[in-house]
Scaffold this active site. Structure first.
Site, mmCIF file in Angstrom:
data_model
loop_
_atom_site.group_PDB
_atom_site.id
_atom_site.type_symbol
_atom_site.label_atom_id
_atom_site.label_comp_id
_atom_site.label_asym_id
_atom_site.label_seq_id
_atom_site.Cartn_x
_atom_site.Cartn_y
_atom_site.Cartn_z
ATOM 1 N N HIS A 136 -77.307 24.900 8.883
ATOM 2 C CA HIS A 136 -77.312 24.829 7.417
ATOM 3 C C HIS A 136 -78.718 24.450 6.963
ATOM 4 O O HIS A 136 -79.263 23.425 7.378
ATOM 5 C CB HIS A 136 -76.286 23.815 6.928
ATOM 6 C CG HIS A 136 -74.873 24.238 7.166
ATOM 7 N ND1 HIS A 136 -73.875 23.370 7.570
ATOM 8 C CD2 HIS A 136 -74.288 25.457 7.073
ATOM 9 C CE1 HIS A 136 -72.742 24.039 7.700
ATOM 10 N NE2 HIS A 136 -72.962 25.303 7.405
ATOM 11 N N GLU A 139 -80.164 20.849 5.708
ATOM 12 C CA GLU A 139 -79.873 19.686 6.549
ATOM 13 C C GLU A 139 -81.038 19.486 7.518
ATOM 14 O O GLU A 139 -80.937 19.731 8.716
ATOM 15 C CB GLU A 139 -78.548 19.897 7.270
ATOM 16 C CG GLU A 139 -77.376 20.098 6.302
ATOM 17 C CD GLU A 139 -76.062 20.466 6.979
ATOM 18 O OE1 GLU A 139 -75.979 20.344 8.218
ATOM 19 O OE2 GLU A 139 -75.119 20.872 6.268
ATOM 20 N N HIS A 224 -76.438 18.688 12.639
ATOM 21 C CA HIS A 224 -76.227 18.864 11.200
ATOM 22 C C HIS A 224 -76.526 17.563 10.454
ATOM 23 O O HIS A 224 -76.855 16.541 11.053
ATOM 24 C CB HIS A 224 -74.774 19.260 10.927
ATOM 25 C CG HIS A 224 -74.425 20.653 11.311
ATOM 26 N ND1 HIS A 224 -74.250 21.666 10.394
ATOM 27 C CD2 HIS A 224 -74.197 21.225 12.532
ATOM 28 C CE1 HIS A 224 -73.932 22.788 11.020
ATOM 29 N NE2 HIS A 224 -73.891 22.544 12.323
ATOM 30 N N GLU A 322 -73.858 14.868 13.403
ATOM 31 C CA GLU A 322 -74.229 14.866 11.988
ATOM 32 C C GLU A 322 -74.923 13.558 11.624
ATOM 33 O O GLU A 322 -74.502 12.482 12.040
ATOM 34 C CB GLU A 322 -72.983 15.033 11.114
ATOM 35 C CG GLU A 322 -72.208 16.308 11.369
ATOM 36 C CD GLU A 322 -72.186 17.228 10.165
ATOM 37 O OE1 GLU A 322 -72.804 16.876 9.130
ATOM 38 O OE2 GLU A 322 -71.563 18.299 10.251
#
Length: 538
Positions: A136, A139, A224, A322
């Site tokens: 993404h 990010e 992420h 993440e």
């Protein structure tokens, strides 16, 4: 079929009014930086020295990074950094993929090996590790942590040598260069790259997945960031306290031994390493809808369209990692990048420290899965339990444990299962289905003769359309009844045997009831009363 197409056209029209408003390029989220009070709970970590361009060459960081309209590292800066490392280290090889992004951008990656191995000729009795970031585009700690890892390895030659005694590593730092350019989540075409792993709507997805399948890793990570300021509680004054959220692959068609290795060895070690670095963590979650007053958080799901599970279905250990970063621009970027770096280093070190257990467990799991005759899982559920989750009060930065309902997938519970077929038979009129399977790394044999004989067929008993338009389709929930029949298929039909490592990807794609199946996404459109055109051999 007419009913399906008619409803799809209606839904296309309705969907244009109810879908998220996207434009071509620069689909950027609003920036809401932490208040001074909240920021105090995320201080810089003493002794941090990150070896990536945003920190070693701060003059290369675009001005837009500070207001959330740009990432910190342009493509040319990243490529120059990678090339310099490769020139200085014989065990680092710089590559450009033989494909480009939707807007024509390059995909540089690094291959790290102490031997003369390659993707096509891997080292024997070594772990193969795939590391990716930048899926993404908004990010940035995802790809920056990958670059920081490369810099850290170059700066710590003894550690690098120890790792490469036991593994070969492929690092793809920027999966979505168009998204990074526009500082948006999506591909240039506004498809979500992390929801395209089964339907394969975009060529870019197919190209990267073919590279992944050729490398055939034992271990993979996907880096992420999550939204920093998402607020909860009656007063909307509490947020996640974690620096890091992580999850292994959860799909129940992944060998149980591999899933347990992920949870009992890698996840436990990662949590300890994050805490040892002075950081906070929790399992990766999303918010669910609940009829009670208590907050419902759902642990990372089992759906195969997500990269974490799609990679795991090739029977490897996979972690989604993440860090806390979406929506706060450049704030706490050192701490965010460090969080990602700590997680990926933990995975690598755990694999090396426990090499025999890790290598043998994964290899045994692959053999066990390949030879299994156990039922396959088509649908599952997440049992709900009570637990607490680390939260931060935005008023005074108090850290506390907040009681929640937790829909767990460790493990999920199977709901609908079906006998594992010996093979699938695909008529010659569906070569596009076969091509998708081959992208997954699933082998299909083209029959030089006609097939005449018994098969298991699936009669469609129900098709229910979703209420939302999703990435070009109205998804469906399909129910079928298995029947036996004799069939004649012409020469040129395809036989997909299931005694192969990546067969679980065929299971989730070809069994219509699966939430991410080709039938669910309309790749193979069906209506109530149809007979599904893919057949099973017992």
């Amino acid at each position: 079929m007419v009913a399906y197409r008619f409803l799809t056209l209606i839904s296309l029209g309705l969907g244009s009014h109810c879908a998220s408003a996207l434009q071509y390029g620069y689909n950027q989220v609003s920036t809401h930086k932490d208040s001074a009070v909240v920021a105090g709970a995320f201080p810089a970590i003493n002794g941090t020295h990150l070896q990536s361009p945003a920190f070693t060459s701060p003059g290369t960081v675009p001005r837009g990074f500070s207001d959330g309209t740009s990432g910190p590292t342009r493509d040319e800066t990243m490529e120059g950094f990678m090339r310099r490392l490769a020139r200085s280290n014989s065990w680092m090889t710089y590559h450009k993929a033989n494909f480009k992004s939707e807007e024509g951008r390059k995909f540089p990656y690094m291959y790290l090996s102490a031997s003369k191995s390659s993707i096509e000729k891997p080292s024997s009795h070594k772990l193969r590790v795939w590391l990716q970031g930048g899926v993404h585009g908004n990010e940035p700690a995802g790809d920056q942590s990958m670059l920081a890892l490369l810099g850290d390895l170059a700066a710590n030659q003894k550690w690098a040598a120890k790792l490469l005694e036991k593994m070969d590593i492929l690092v793809l730092p920027r999966y979505n260069p168009d998204g990074v350019f526009y500082f948006q989540r999506y591909l240039a075409t506004n498809f979500d790259p992390n929801r395209d792993h089964i339907k394969l709507a975009r060529q870019q997805t197919r190209d990267i997945k073919e590279l992944f399948a050729r490398f055939s890793p034992h271990i993979a990570t996907d880096m992420h960031e999550f939204t920093a300021g998402r607020a909860f509680g009656p007063k909307k004054d509490i947020i996640y306290a974690a620096d890091a959220l992580f999850s292994s692959a959860k799909n129940l068609n992944i060998d149980e031994g591999i899933r347990q290795l992920s949870e009992k060895l890698f996840a436990k070690r990662m949590g300890k390493d994050i805490e040892a670095a002075g950081l906070r963590w929790d399992p990766y979650i999303t918010q669910g809808e609940s009829s009670s007053s208590k907050l419902l958080l759902r642990e990372a799901g089992t759906d195969a369209k997500i990269g974490r599970n799609a990679m795991g279905l090739s029977q490897c250990v996979v972690f989604l990692c993440e860090t806390r970063g979406i929506g706060i621009a450049d704030q706490h970027f050192e701490r965010r990048t460090l969080s990602g770096l700590v997680m990926v280093k933990s995975i690598l070190q755990t694999a090396v420290d426990n090499f025999d257990e890790v290598y043998n467990t994964i290899e045994r799991g692959i053999r066990r899965f390949t030879n299994s005759r156990n039922d396959i899982v088509l649908t599952d559920r997440s049992p709900i339990m009570e637990r607490t989750f680390g939260m931060l009060n935005t008023t005074d930065a108090t850290l506390f444990d907040y009681p929640i309902d937790f829909a767990t997938t460790t493990p999920a519970q199977a709901v609908l299962t079906r006998s594992r077929p010996r093979a699938y038979l695909i008529p010659p009129s569906w070569p596009d289905i076969v091509k998708r399977l081959e992208v997954f790394g699933v082998k299909a044999d083209k029959l030089p003769y006609s097939y005449v004989g018994p098969v298991e067929a699936l009669n469609v008993t129900s098709v229910t359309f979703d209420k939302e338009y999703y990435e070009g389709v109205v998804t469906t929930t399909v129910e079928t009844k298995l029947v036996e029949r004799n069939i004649r298929l012409p020469a040129g039909s395809y036989l997909v045997k299931t005694n192969q490592k990546n067969a679980a990807l065929a299971f989730v794609a070809l069994e219509p009831e699966n939430i991410d199946s080709f039938a669910s996404f309309g790749v193979i459109p069906v209506s109530t009363g149809d007979q599904y055109p893919i057949f099973r051999l017992k």
